[in-house]
Design an enzyme around this catalytic site. Structure first.
Site, PDB file in Angstrom:
ATOM      1  N   GLU A  41       0.837  -1.203   0.000  1.00  0.00           N
ATOM      2  CA  GLU A  41       0.000   0.000   0.000  1.00  0.00           C
ATOM      3  C   GLU A  41       0.872   1.254   0.000  1.00  0.00           C
ATOM      4  O   GLU A  41       1.917   1.300   0.641  1.00  0.00           O
ATOM      5  CB  GLU A  41      -0.877  -0.019   1.253  1.00  0.00           C
ATOM      6  CG  GLU A  41      -1.744   1.212   1.463  1.00  0.00           C
ATOM      7  CD  GLU A  41      -2.481   1.188   2.802  1.00  0.00           C
ATOM      8  OE1 GLU A  41      -3.485   1.902   2.930  1.00  0.00           O
ATOM      9  OE2 GLU A  41      -2.047   0.458   3.719  1.00  0.00           O
ATOM     10  N   LYS A 110      -9.386   2.560  -2.484  1.00  0.00           N
ATOM     11  CA  LYS A 110      -9.663   1.876  -1.214  1.00  0.00           C
ATOM     12  C   LYS A 110     -11.068   2.209  -0.716  1.00  0.00           C
ATOM     13  O   LYS A 110     -11.402   3.375  -0.472  1.00  0.00           O
ATOM     14  CB  LYS A 110      -8.611   2.298  -0.191  1.00  0.00           C
ATOM     15  CG  LYS A 110      -8.665   1.586   1.151  1.00  0.00           C
ATOM     16  CD  LYS A 110      -7.504   2.084   2.034  1.00  0.00           C
ATOM     17  CE  LYS A 110      -7.415   1.355   3.357  1.00  0.00           C
ATOM     18  NZ  LYS A 110      -6.273   1.881   4.171  1.00  0.00           N
ATOM     19  N   CYS A 144      -5.319  -3.004   2.546  1.00  0.00           N
ATOM     20  CA  CYS A 144      -5.144  -2.952   3.995  1.00  0.00           C
ATOM     21  C   CYS A 144      -6.442  -3.145   4.787  1.00  0.00           C
ATOM     22  O   CYS A 144      -6.935  -4.258   4.896  1.00  0.00           O
ATOM     23  CB  CYS A 144      -4.433  -1.653   4.362  1.00  0.00           C
ATOM     24  SG  CYS A 144      -3.537  -1.732   5.945  1.00  0.00           S
TER      25      CYS A 144
END
Length: 260
Positions: A41, A110, A144
């Site tokens: 990330e 994300k 994540c």
């Protein structure tokens, strides 16, 4: 398809240094005939909230342009995280897949900014799942904190046979990382590749523990807590066999789940 995970200590907010490190990893992966290399990330900056400093906007997507060049130079696809600056608003924490011919074939925002760490004050969540084809493998990407939300993995695995999770996942929650990666593989009967960083960024320690998990939950490649490349083979026939022999999805009750 052979994939490779690049686990390393991201130099804080220093793109130039991290570009060179990433290029070295890709050169090494080339020697192993890798088809796809995946980076963590926010691969070139670390998990920074200084979006004005590290962010990129249309016409100036430096990270994507740099890795388009690397993909062409080494003849392999790559997955790379970067910050996209929206016009007049917050940024997006994004992860792109670039094909070996230099085309951006997936560019995911994300969905779940990490509110517990203040990410939602600087980044807006995406609203779409992204997938792409690399050779004959359908690949979907998450980032994540997304790992804690199984619903999006169920949605992605309708098509995807490899789901990647690029992360800056702190060492303090290492056991959560390892457990959830295995759970997502078992639940979705697909390969899961978790790519984490090591070292320290902005005072937070990261333990790495990058790994590739097969559709049965077996870890086929894993890293310790140092800088390294790990590799594994993605066998889509194994995904098909697993799903055919144990038909979990047939027993899902999607309509009921929506009502509940």
């Amino acid at each position: 398809m052979k994939i490779c995970l690049a686990q390393y200590d991201i130099k804080w907010e220093d793109k130039a240094t991290n570009y060179e490190k990433a290029k070295g990893f890709m050169a090494d992966a080339k020697l192993q005939n890798v088809d796809l290399i995946l980076f963590p990330e926010l691969s070139m900056t670390g998990f920074s909230m200084d979006t004005e400093k590290i962010g990129e906007s249309p016409g100036g997507l430096r990270t994507l342009e740099t890795f388009r060049g690397f993909a062409l130079e080494f003849g392999m696809a790559c997955g790379i995280g970067y910050v996209f600056l929206r016009n007049g608003g917050k940024a997006e924490n994004r992860y792109a897949i670039i094909s070996k011919d230099g085309s951006v074939i997936s560019d995911y925002a994300k969905i779940h900014p990490f509110s517990n760490g203040g990410e939602d004050a600087y980044y807006v969540g995406g609203d779409a799942i992204s997938e792409c084809m690399i050779d004959d493998v359908c690949v979907s990407t998450f980032i994540c904190y997304d790992l804690r939300f199984p619903e999006i993995f169920q949605a992605a695995s309708r098509k995807a046979k490899l789901i990647t999770v690029a992360a800056n996942w702190p060492a303090a929650r290492k056991e959560h990382w390892v457990t959830l990666l295995k759970a997502r593989a078992i639940e979705n009967q697909c390969y899961i590749a978790g790519i984490n960083r090591v070292g320290t960024g902005n005072g937070i320690a990261y333990s790495g523990d990058s790994m590739i998990v097969d559709p049965t939950g077996r870890v086929i490649a894993e890293a310790g807590n140092g800088e390294m490349l790990i590799e594994g083979e993605i066998d889509i026939e194994k995904v098909d066999r697993c799903r055919e022999s144990f038909r979990i999805r047939d027993d899902r009750r999607e309509d009921l789940y929506r009502e509940l």
